[in-house]
Write an enzyme that holds these catalytic residues in place. Sequence first.
Site, PDB file in Angstrom:
ATOM      1  N   SER A  55       3.835 -25.071 -10.416  1.00  0.00           N
ATOM      2  CA  SER A  55       4.337 -25.564  -9.127  1.00  0.00           C
ATOM      3  C   SER A  55       4.042 -24.577  -8.012  1.00  0.00           C
ATOM      4  CB  SER A  55       5.849 -25.741  -9.258  1.00  0.00           C
ATOM      5  OG  SER A  55       6.451 -25.844  -8.001  1.00  0.00           O
ATOM      6  N   TYR A  79      13.165 -21.248 -10.645  1.00  0.00           N
ATOM      7  CA  TYR A  79      12.158 -22.218 -11.110  1.00  0.00           C
ATOM      8  C   TYR A  79      10.755 -21.619 -10.994  1.00  0.00           C
ATOM      9  CZ  TYR A  79       9.447 -26.639 -10.848  1.00  0.00           C
ATOM     10  OH  TYR A  79       8.542 -27.663 -11.022  1.00  0.00           O
ATOM     11  N   LYS A 114       8.076 -20.596 -13.990  1.00  0.00           N
ATOM     12  CA  LYS A 114       6.709 -21.136 -14.058  1.00  0.00           C
ATOM     13  C   LYS A 114       5.689 -19.999 -14.064  1.00  0.00           C
ATOM     14  CE  LYS A 114       7.243 -25.692 -13.961  1.00  0.00           C
ATOM     15  NZ  LYS A 114       6.847 -26.507 -15.116  1.00  0.00           N
TER      16      LYS A 114
HETATM   17  N1  LIG Z   1       7.108 -34.142  -9.746  1.00  0.00           N
HETATM   18  C1  LIG Z   1       6.791 -33.108  -8.978  1.00  0.00           C
HETATM   19  O1  LIG Z   1       6.846 -33.178  -7.732  1.00  0.00           O
HETATM   20  C2  LIG Z   1       6.317 -31.814  -9.586  1.00  0.00           C
HETATM   21  C3  LIG Z   1       5.836 -30.813  -8.745  1.00  0.00           C
HETATM   22  C4  LIG Z   1       5.430 -29.611  -9.308  1.00  0.00           C
HETATM   23  C5  LIG Z   1       5.480 -29.433 -10.675  1.00  0.00           C
HETATM   24  N2  LIG Z   1       5.966 -30.405 -11.470  1.00  0.00           N
HETATM   25  C6  LIG Z   1       6.040 -30.150 -12.902  1.00  0.00           C
HETATM   26  O2  LIG Z   1       5.501 -31.264 -13.608  1.00  0.00           O
HETATM   27  C7  LIG Z   1       6.216 -31.453 -14.831  1.00  0.00           C
HETATM   28  C8  LIG Z   1       6.680 -32.878 -14.951  1.00  0.00           C
HETATM   29  O3  LIG Z   1       7.443 -33.202 -13.806  1.00  0.00           O
HETATM   30  P1  LIG Z   1       8.255 -34.561 -13.717  1.00  0.00           P
HETATM   31  O4  LIG Z   1       8.379 -34.863 -12.291  1.00  0.00           O
HETATM   32  O5  LIG Z   1       7.672 -35.558 -14.648  1.00  0.00           O
HETATM   33  O6  LIG Z   1       9.676 -34.073 -14.262  1.00  0.00           O
HETATM   34  P2  LIG Z   1      10.776 -34.887 -15.090  1.00  0.00           P
HETATM   35  O7  LIG Z   1      12.085 -34.182 -14.866  1.00  0.00           O
HETATM   36  O8  LIG Z   1      10.720 -36.335 -14.766  1.00  0.00           O
HETATM   37  O9  LIG Z   1      10.320 -34.692 -16.590  1.00  0.00           O
HETATM   38  C9  LIG Z   1      10.600 -33.527 -17.306  1.00  0.00           C
HETATM   39  C10 LIG Z   1      10.954 -33.964 -18.719  1.00  0.00           C
HETATM   40  O10 LIG Z   1      11.228 -32.792 -19.504  1.00  0.00           O
HETATM   41  C11 LIG Z   1      12.199 -33.171 -20.460  1.00  0.00           C
HETATM   42  N3  LIG Z   1      12.877 -32.006 -21.026  1.00  0.00           N
HETATM   43  C12 LIG Z   1      13.723 -31.156 -20.393  1.00  0.00           C
HETATM   44  N4  LIG Z   1      14.202 -30.254 -21.266  1.00  0.00           N
HETATM   45  C13 LIG Z   1      13.630 -30.534 -22.467  1.00  0.00           C
HETATM   46  C14 LIG Z   1      13.734 -29.950 -23.744  1.00  0.00           C
HETATM   47  N5  LIG Z   1      14.544 -28.886 -23.979  1.00  0.00           N
HETATM   48  N6  LIG Z   1      13.022 -30.483 -24.756  1.00  0.00           N
HETATM   49  C15 LIG Z   1      12.217 -31.562 -24.549  1.00  0.00           C
HETATM   50  N7  LIG Z   1      12.085 -32.163 -23.356  1.00  0.00           N
HETATM   51  C16 LIG Z   1      12.793 -31.646 -22.319  1.00  0.00           C
HETATM   52  C17 LIG Z   1      13.164 -34.060 -19.671  1.00  0.00           C
HETATM   53  O11 LIG Z   1      13.950 -34.872 -20.528  1.00  0.00           O
HETATM   54  C18 LIG Z   1      12.205 -34.853 -18.794  1.00  0.00           C
HETATM   55  O12 LIG Z   1      11.904 -36.122 -19.345  1.00  0.00           O
HETATM   56  C19 LIG Z   1       7.332 -30.419 -14.840  1.00  0.00           C
HETATM   57  O13 LIG Z   1       6.930 -29.311 -15.619  1.00  0.00           O
HETATM   58  C20 LIG Z   1       7.460 -30.013 -13.393  1.00  0.00           C
HETATM   59  O14 LIG Z   1       7.934 -28.691 -13.267  1.00  0.00           O
HETATM   60  C21 LIG Z   1       6.380 -31.604 -10.964  1.00  0.00           C
END
Ligand SMILES: NC(=O)c1ccc[n+]([C@@H]2O[C@H](COP(=O)([O-])OP(=O)(O)OC[C@H]3O[C@@H](n4cnc5c(N)ncnc54)[C@H](O)[C@@H]3O)[C@@H](O)[C@H]2O)c1
Length: 334
Positions: free
Chosen positions: A125, A149, A153
């Site tokens: 991120s 966070y 990362k």
């Molecule tokens: N959506 C954004 O704007 C964005 C921006 C930058 C980075 N990211 C990164 O992209 C990735 C996906 O983002 P997203 O928006 O789909 O997030 P999200 O919160 O929808 O999905 C994350 C998933 O991780 C799972 N999770 C959490 N703890 C867990 C554990 N202990 N064991 C197994 N699963 C677990 C959750 O149940 C969830 O389904 C993340 O790593 C996030 O940091 C997202």
Amino acid sequence: MPNTILITGAAGFLGGLLSAALIADPNTSNVRLILVDIVEPKAPTSAQAVTIEADLTVKESVDALFKTEFGVPDTIYCLHGIMSRGSEDNFDLGLKVNVDSVRLVLQAAREFGTQPSIKFILTSSLAVYGGPLPHTVTPDTIATPEGAYGMGKLTSELFINEYTRRGFIDGRIMRLPTIVVRSGAPAAATSAFISGVIREPLKGIECLCPIGNSMDSPELDLPLWVASPQTTIKNLVIAKHVHASKLFRHTRVICLPGFTATVREELQALEKIGGKAALDLVQFKDDSISRRLVSSWPSRFDNAYPLSLGFLVDEGGMEPIVRRFQKDIEAGIA
Ligand SMILES: NC(=O)c1ccc[n+]([C@@H]2O[C@H](COP(=O)([O-])OP(=O)(O)OC[C@H]3O[C@@H](n4cnc5c(N)ncnc54)[C@H](O)[C@@H]3O)[C@@H](O)[C@H]2O)c1
């Protein structure tokens, strides 16, 4: 040869979209998916897939992912995580999931992987950046996070670079812009409002904007670095196809392309597409914690390196993104 792909966090917003995109990818034949999440993930219809409900902070659960009927994956998308506000509010959980469990997956990839090394793609991120930043972030800008966070990362990124240097894995680190518009329920992310101020009003629901106290507030000129979910998912698929020889030798970090939009520009696009009635559903209440965190993130990047590798960028600013989301609502898929 089948392409066996493990996706962690597969029940999440990006995980679900990515599963479908990989199945449809014309450049990846015979895809078999291993989908895992702490919440049971759903596989795309007609996909060859195993779905596993597991907590990835437990080593045995992680190791089991490499022993399914599909065998050892050749590609891992490491998407699971605790989002920004979640990590800030629960420091220990954020570390356990965003660092310790990622390290467990990396270590398993090292132990179970054969040659060629497993492609390990982490979604990182822009929250890895903080402190004084140049006008435009380039690949040479040093990441100094100002939150739990981003720190988590960045720590995982360092492991991936070192595991790659040692030939344990073939790491690819995708620093994502903030994704807008995110469908579904609001996330526990500081950035959640960036999608919320579009999503909720277009669905006829009130929402809170934690930046500024009215449409006239100068705080609304806060610039954000954003990308659409459609372009980001295409880029995550491309991440698997980029040849390792094209990547920098000293780091596997790639800041995926995005563009700059202010909160005000977002709200103007909302009014243009959804009308004044939609804009009137936005309530303002300035929240200094959210504003401090979001303000610490960079809002301009040099897209040259990712574009040279074949990654894609959204064209046309916020309006096409908001219009597309409204169409998705009308089609019942948002
Ligand atoms: N959506 C954004 O704007 C964005 C921006 C930058 C980075 N990211 C990164 O992209 C990735 C996906 O983002 P997203 O928006 O789909 O997030 P999200 O919160 O929808 O999905 C994350 C998933 O991780 C799972 N999770 C959490 N703890 C867990 C554990 N202990 N064991 C197994 N699963 C677990 C959750 O149940 C969830 O389904 C993340 O790593 C996030 O940091 C997202």
